[in-house]
Design a protein around this motif. Structure first.
Motif, short mmCIF file in Angstrom:
data_model
loop_
_atom_site.label_atom_id
_atom_site.label_comp_id
_atom_site.label_asym_id
_atom_site.label_seq_id
_atom_site.Cartn_x
_atom_site.Cartn_y
_atom_site.Cartn_z
N VAL A 67 75.22 73.57 16.67
CA VAL A 67 75.89 73.30 17.95
C VAL A 67 77.41 73.41 17.79
CG1 VAL A 67 76.40 71.46 19.61
CG2 VAL A 67 74.04 71.88 18.92
N LEU A 68 77.92 72.96 16.64
CA LEU A 68 79.36 72.95 16.42
C LEU A 68 79.88 74.25 15.80
CD1 LEU A 68 79.63 69.29 15.14
CD2 LEU A 68 80.26 70.17 17.40
N ASN A 69 78.96 75.16 15.50
CA ASN A 69 79.32 76.47 14.94
C ASN A 69 80.09 76.34 13.63
OD1 ASN A 69 79.20 79.27 14.98
ND2 ASN A 69 81.17 79.46 16.00
N VAL A 70 79.60 75.47 12.75
CA VAL A 70 80.15 75.32 11.41
C VAL A 70 79.00 75.43 10.42
CG1 VAL A 70 82.11 73.89 12.12
CG2 VAL A 70 79.97 72.79 11.44
N SER A 71 79.33 75.68 9.17
CA SER A 71 78.27 75.74 8.16
C SER A 71 77.86 74.33 7.78
CB SER A 71 78.76 76.50 6.92
OG SER A 71 79.73 75.74 6.23
N LEU A 72 76.63 74.21 7.35
CA LEU A 72 76.13 72.93 6.91
C LEU A 72 76.91 72.44 5.68
CD1 LEU A 72 74.04 70.77 7.46
CD2 LEU A 72 72.39 72.08 6.15
N HIS A 77 80.11 68.68 2.99
CA HIS A 77 80.95 68.56 1.80
C HIS A 77 82.37 69.10 1.97
CE1 HIS A 77 77.25 67.49 -0.19
NE2 HIS A 77 76.70 68.61 0.25
N GLY A 78 82.67 69.71 3.11
CA GLY A 78 84.00 70.28 3.30
C GLY A 78 84.18 71.59 2.56
N VAL A 79 83.08 72.22 2.16
CA VAL A 79 83.14 73.47 1.41
C VAL A 79 82.83 74.63 2.35
CG1 VAL A 79 82.09 74.79 -0.46
CG2 VAL A 79 82.43 72.34 -0.72
N GLY A 80 83.77 75.56 2.43
CA GLY A 80 83.59 76.71 3.31
C GLY A 80 84.65 76.71 4.39
N PRO A 81 84.58 77.69 5.26
CA PRO A 81 85.61 77.79 6.30
C PRO A 81 85.51 76.65 7.31
CG PRO A 81 84.04 79.61 6.46
CD PRO A 81 83.65 78.80 5.28
N ALA A 82 86.65 76.08 7.63
CA ALA A 82 86.73 75.01 8.63
C ALA A 82 86.69 75.64 10.01
CB ALA A 82 88.03 74.23 8.44
N PRO A 83 86.35 74.85 11.02
CA PRO A 83 86.34 75.40 12.38
C PRO A 83 87.75 75.75 12.81
CG PRO A 83 86.04 73.03 12.43
CD PRO A 83 86.00 73.44 10.99
N ALA A 84 87.84 76.70 13.72
CA ALA A 84 89.13 77.08 14.28
C ALA A 84 89.68 75.89 15.06
CB ALA A 84 88.98 78.29 15.20
N GLU A 85 90.98 75.75 15.02
CA GLU A 85 91.60 74.66 15.77
C GLU A 85 91.42 74.90 17.26
OE1 GLU A 85 92.88 71.88 14.42
OE2 GLU A 85 92.22 72.72 12.51
N GLU A 86 91.37 73.81 18.00
CA GLU A 86 91.22 73.88 19.45
C GLU A 86 92.43 74.58 20.05
OE1 GLU A 86 90.46 70.87 23.22
OE2 GLU A 86 90.72 70.08 21.23
#
Length: 125
Positions: A67-72, A77-86
């Motif tokens: 739903v949030l379009n982020v990786s699990l 764990h904070g590993v991987g690309p972060a979501p784009a800023e609003e």
């Protein structure tokens, strides 16, 4: 060369699961209530997750990530690309542009009507 490798070379996001959840929700432009509806929980539950008072059950995590379009891996764990800023623009910022576009639309419609009338007059002669 070391005998171990990392799956991601950037520094992980050191925030909490709740903090990453709130950040991803904001980046997705969703309120806590909207996220709650999409995931099938109460909005107080989402607030509790974000405040760190509780954590989502494992079966909810893939749905939240989707739903949030982020990786699990980022969510957990904070590993991987972060979501784009609003997008910092707000409806208030875009309001004048929308008003101008509506005005131009009306003016264009008026020009079209005048042009059609003129063409009808020419065709009638």
């Amino acid at each position: 060369m070391p005998d171990t490798t990392t799956i991601y070379s950037d520094i992980p996001d050191s925030g909490t699961l709740g903090g990453r959840l709130a950040r991803a929700r904001n980046a997705a432009g969703l309120s806590a209530a909207q996220l709650a509806r999409r995931v099938g929980v109460q909005s107080a539950t989402v607030q509790s997750w974000e405040d760190g008072r509780s954590q989502p059950h494992a079966n909810r995590l893939p749905t939240l990530a989707g739903v949030l379009n982020v990786s699990l891996s980022w969510l957990l764990h904070g590993v991987g690309p972060a979501p784009a800023e609003e997008d910092p623009r707000t409806a208030q910022d875009l309001g004048p542009q929308l008003a101008r576009l509506k005005r131009l639309h009306r003016e264009t419609a008026e020009i079209i009507v005048r042009l059609e009338r003129h063409m009808d007059r020419i065709a009638a002669h």
